[in-house]
Design a protein around this motif. Structure first.
Motif, short mmCIF file in Angstrom:
data_model
loop_
_atom_site.label_atom_id
_atom_site.label_comp_id
_atom_site.label_asym_id
_atom_site.label_seq_id
_atom_site.Cartn_x
_atom_site.Cartn_y
_atom_site.Cartn_z
N GLU A 309 0.78 -1.06 -0.04
CA GLU A 309 0.07 -0.06 0.05
C GLU A 309 0.86 0.97 -0.10
OE1 GLU A 309 -2.67 -0.79 3.13
OE2 GLU A 309 -3.65 -2.09 2.13
N TYR A 310 0.21 2.29 -0.56
CA TYR A 310 1.07 3.46 -0.46
C TYR A 310 1.76 4.30 0.42
CZ TYR A 310 1.55 2.09 -5.52
OH TYR A 310 1.88 1.15 -6.39
N LYS A 311 2.32 5.27 0.71
CA LYS A 311 2.58 5.71 2.22
C LYS A 311 3.02 7.00 0.81
CE LYS A 311 5.25 4.42 5.56
NZ LYS A 311 6.48 4.33 6.39
N LYS A 312 3.14 8.43 1.39
CA LYS A 312 3.35 10.11 1.08
C LYS A 312 4.69 10.14 1.36
CE LYS A 312 0.06 12.92 -0.04
NZ LYS A 312 0.54 12.84 -1.03
N VAL A 313 5.52 10.26 0.09
CA VAL A 313 6.91 10.90 0.58
C VAL A 313 6.63 11.78 0.68
CG1 VAL A 313 8.85 10.73 -0.47
CG2 VAL A 313 7.86 9.04 -0.07
N ASP A 314 5.93 13.02 -0.26
CA ASP A 314 5.87 14.38 -0.26
C ASP A 314 4.91 14.74 -1.26
OD1 ASP A 314 7.36 14.11 -3.05
OD2 ASP A 314 9.58 14.56 -2.20
N ALA A 315 4.57 15.92 -1.42
CA ALA A 315 3.49 16.33 -2.80
C ALA A 315 3.64 15.56 -3.69
CB ALA A 315 4.13 17.96 -2.62
N ASN A 316 4.94 15.18 -4.44
CA ASN A 316 4.78 14.79 -5.28
C ASN A 316 5.56 13.21 -5.72
OD1 ASN A 316 4.96 17.37 -6.85
ND2 ASN A 316 6.66 17.59 -6.18
N ASN A 317 5.02 12.92 -4.43
CA ASN A 317 5.23 11.33 -4.19
C ASN A 317 5.04 10.13 -3.63
OD1 ASN A 317 8.08 10.88 -6.94
ND2 ASN A 317 8.39 12.69 -5.29
N ASN A 318 4.17 9.01 -3.85
CA ASN A 318 4.02 8.33 -2.86
C ASN A 318 4.15 6.74 -3.64
OD1 ASN A 318 0.88 9.28 -2.06
ND2 ASN A 318 0.74 9.37 -4.15
N VAL A 319 5.12 6.27 -2.64
CA VAL A 319 5.94 4.36 -3.23
C VAL A 319 4.81 4.35 -2.18
CG1 VAL A 319 7.35 5.28 -1.37
CG2 VAL A 319 7.82 4.16 -3.22
N ILE A 320 5.33 2.25 -2.52
CA ILE A 320 4.55 1.41 -2.00
C ILE A 320 5.05 1.78 -0.69
CG2 ILE A 320 3.85 0.04 -3.65
CD1 ILE A 320 6.25 -1.63 -3.74
N ALA A 321 5.08 0.79 0.66
CA ALA A 321 5.60 1.03 1.90
C ALA A 321 6.86 -0.50 1.79
CB ALA A 321 4.68 0.65 3.05
N LYS A 322 6.92 -1.01 1.88
CA LYS A 322 8.27 -2.11 1.20
C LYS A 322 9.21 -1.16 0.62
CE LYS A 322 7.61 -6.62 -0.06
NZ LYS A 322 7.43 -7.24 -0.92
N TYR A 323 9.04 -0.24 -0.32
CA TYR A 323 10.40 0.77 -0.13
C TYR A 323 10.57 2.41 -0.07
CZ TYR A 323 11.55 -3.33 -3.24
OH TYR A 323 11.09 -4.77 -3.64
N TYR A 324 9.63 2.62 0.69
CA TYR A 324 9.68 4.10 1.30
C TYR A 324 10.83 4.37 2.38
CZ TYR A 324 8.27 7.79 4.36
OH TYR A 324 8.02 9.04 5.09
N ASP A 325 11.50 5.52 1.38
CA ASP A 325 12.26 6.11 1.89
C ASP A 325 12.48 7.36 1.95
OD1 ASP A 325 15.23 6.35 2.92
OD2 ASP A 325 16.07 6.03 1.47
N THR A 326 13.29 8.30 2.36
CA THR A 326 12.74 9.64 2.02
C THR A 326 14.06 10.16 1.10
OG1 THR A 326 13.62 10.56 3.96
CG2 THR A 326 11.41 10.66 4.40
N PHE A 327 13.51 11.68 1.02
CA PHE A 327 14.87 11.64 -0.40
C PHE A 327 16.18 12.49 0.49
CE2 PHE A 327 11.00 11.75 -3.52
CZ PHE A 327 12.03 11.07 -4.35
N ASP A 328 17.14 12.21 -0.03
CA ASP A 328 18.13 13.39 0.95
C ASP A 328 18.17 14.57 -0.05
OD1 ASP A 328 21.11 12.55 2.01
OD2 ASP A 328 21.07 14.38 0.61
#
Length: 463
Positions: A309-328
């Motif tokens: 399922e999807y998690k919000k990274v920022d205003a422009n990106n959602n990603v599946i929880a398995k590969y969730y990471d924030t941008f450096d």
């Protein structure tokens, strides 16, 4: 600093010297095996071998298309993207001119070229223990490349030493059996040369357990059930003190504890180092690409459903929880690793192999025990022997369990092929395919260059 496959400057010589497997670009003396003069050179060259895994043409992007998008887990919803080259792979219309196919082939043979040079020059390493380790790592990485080649294209050129451009043109397609024999020999040797674990400064290097697990997968793919069962039993017995299932599935993919006890081998990244991070692949971040039947296959209590399922990274990106990471903040990249072998895979392979050797109608059977260990960790309802009343039912349960456990980990297409269930599975998502679609076309550039249909034929169903 943990090993992250940094590619040193001289590695560009290797890339330019063999940019395609058979492009016949002259091989310079500087880039051949005699370039390497000391231990540091070999270590740097080995880092370049690992570095091949990271790139766009392998696990960075193209393998996601060839190994996951092709399956019933995912669909491409952008026919015009990248001139359609990913879409054509998804809908089984890719031709021998498809650039995803061409450049994946190219980079796999680049990786083999690098490994061959390391192995040919290994004697410059004076420390006996280090020499043994580096040799085992190069063999593991070469075997991994050939394992991907034989599963993607079938029969393929088998090159086990540095060759000149003229020599390269003389290589035809070796049989599938010969390619697997070379894979097995490399992995058997590597498993005896490598240590079972490394210190923090060397996390990410190939280990003996990774070599044995990959060998077991090669056995399983060839339906060598007894050999696979014996090897996998030994892996569980010999390595369960160092490796095992994480407490939760979420723990496996926690970017703050990568290379945890469940990860046997992964393609590693570092978002904080320029050139070592990556972006989000479209198939990890677009909500519409996941097949609805996959989502519906999870029980409500199954923790693994939340991992896709999807998690919000920022205003422009959602990603599946398995590969969730924030941008450096500095590099604007993420750095999650992509696991290729993990302990759950060992357990499910072991369950499959034992069932194929002999179905056992017992609550205490090894096959059922291994299958339920994976289900229990996910909080899924454990199977009773009465739920899986015969070998066929058990076989289907293991295949489905692999689908639930490993989505977006690049196993599904190969699982469908080796179990000969791809035709049925793809029909359920609207595709009519034949066994010709089990393999990709040999790149047209290679077929045209060799121009010898007897030694270098195209795969059936392609021009």
């Amino acid at each position: 600093m943990k090993i992250k496959y940094y590619i040193v400057a001289f590695a560009s010589l290797l890339l330019t010297s063999c940019s395609d497997f058979l492009d016949l670009t002259p091989i310079s003396e500087a880039s051949s095996a005699n370039y390497y003069k000391n231990t540091s050179d070999i270590n740097s060259a080995l880092s370049a071998c690992y570095g091949s895994l990271q790139g766009t043409y392998q696990y960075g992007e193209y393998f996601i298309s060839l190994m996951e998008l092709r399956s019933d887990n995912v669909e491409d919803i952008n026919p015009g993207g990248a001139a359609g080259m990913f879409y054509f792979i998804d809908n089984f219309t890719a031709t021998s001119g498809n650039n995803v196919v061409r450049y994946a082939w190219k980079e796999l043979y680049n990786q083999i070229y690098r490994c061959n040079n390391v192995l040919a020059s290994i004697d410059v390493v004076t420390d006996a223990a280090l020499k043994k380790q580096y040799e085992g790592e190069a063999m593991f990485l070469r075997a991994l490349a050939y394992f991907n080649i034989v599963r993607l294209w079938g029969a393929a050129p088998l090159i086990l030493k540095p060759v000149t451009a003229i020599e390269a043109k003389g290589y035809g397609r070796s049989s599938v059996a010969d390619v697997y024999r070379a894979i097995e020999e490399d992995l058997e040797a590597a498993s005896g040369m490598l240590t079972s674990a490394y210190d923090d400064d060397n996390l990410g290097r190939a280990t003996s357990v990774a070599a044995k697990a990959l060998l077991a997968k090669a056995y399983l793919t060839q339906q060598k059930w007894s050999a696979a069962a014996t090897l996998l039993d030994n892996i569980v017995k010999d390595y369960s003190s160092k490796y095992g299932l994480q407490n939760t599935v979420a723990d496996v993919f926690d970017v703050n504890q990568e290379m945890n006890k469940e990860i046997l081998f992964a393609v590693r990244y570092s978002k904080s180092v320029l050139g070592e991070g990556h972006g989000y692949n479209d198939y990890f971040k677009d909500k519409s690409v996941i097949d609805s039947k996959l989502l519906a296959s999870y029980g409500n209590e199954d923790d693994r459903k939340a991992m896709i399922e999807y998690k919000k990274v920022d205003a422009n990106n959602n990603v599946i929880a398995k590969y969730y990471d924030t941008f450096d903040a500095t590099t604007a990249k993420v750095g999650f690793d992509l696991p290729l072998l993990r302990w759950a895979d060992v357990l499910l392979m072991c369950a499959e192999a034992h069932n194929e050797v002999a179905y056992e109608s017992s609550e205490s059977s090894k096959a059922l025990s291994y299958l339920n260990l994976v289900r229990k960790r996910a909080n899924a309802v454990e199977y009773k022997v009465t739920d899986l009343k015969d070998q066929s039912a058990f076989r289907k349960a293991v295949l489905e369990e692999r689908r639930l456990e490993f989505p977006f980990e690049l196993h599904r297409w190969f699982d469908l092929i080796r179990t000969d269930t791809a035709i049925e599975a793809m029909s359920k998502v609207g595709f009519t395919i034949t066994k010709n679609d089990y393999l990709y076309p040999i790149p047209k550039t290679e077929v045209d260059l060799i121009d010898n249909p007897e030694t270098f034929p195209q795969n059936p169903g392609y021009n």
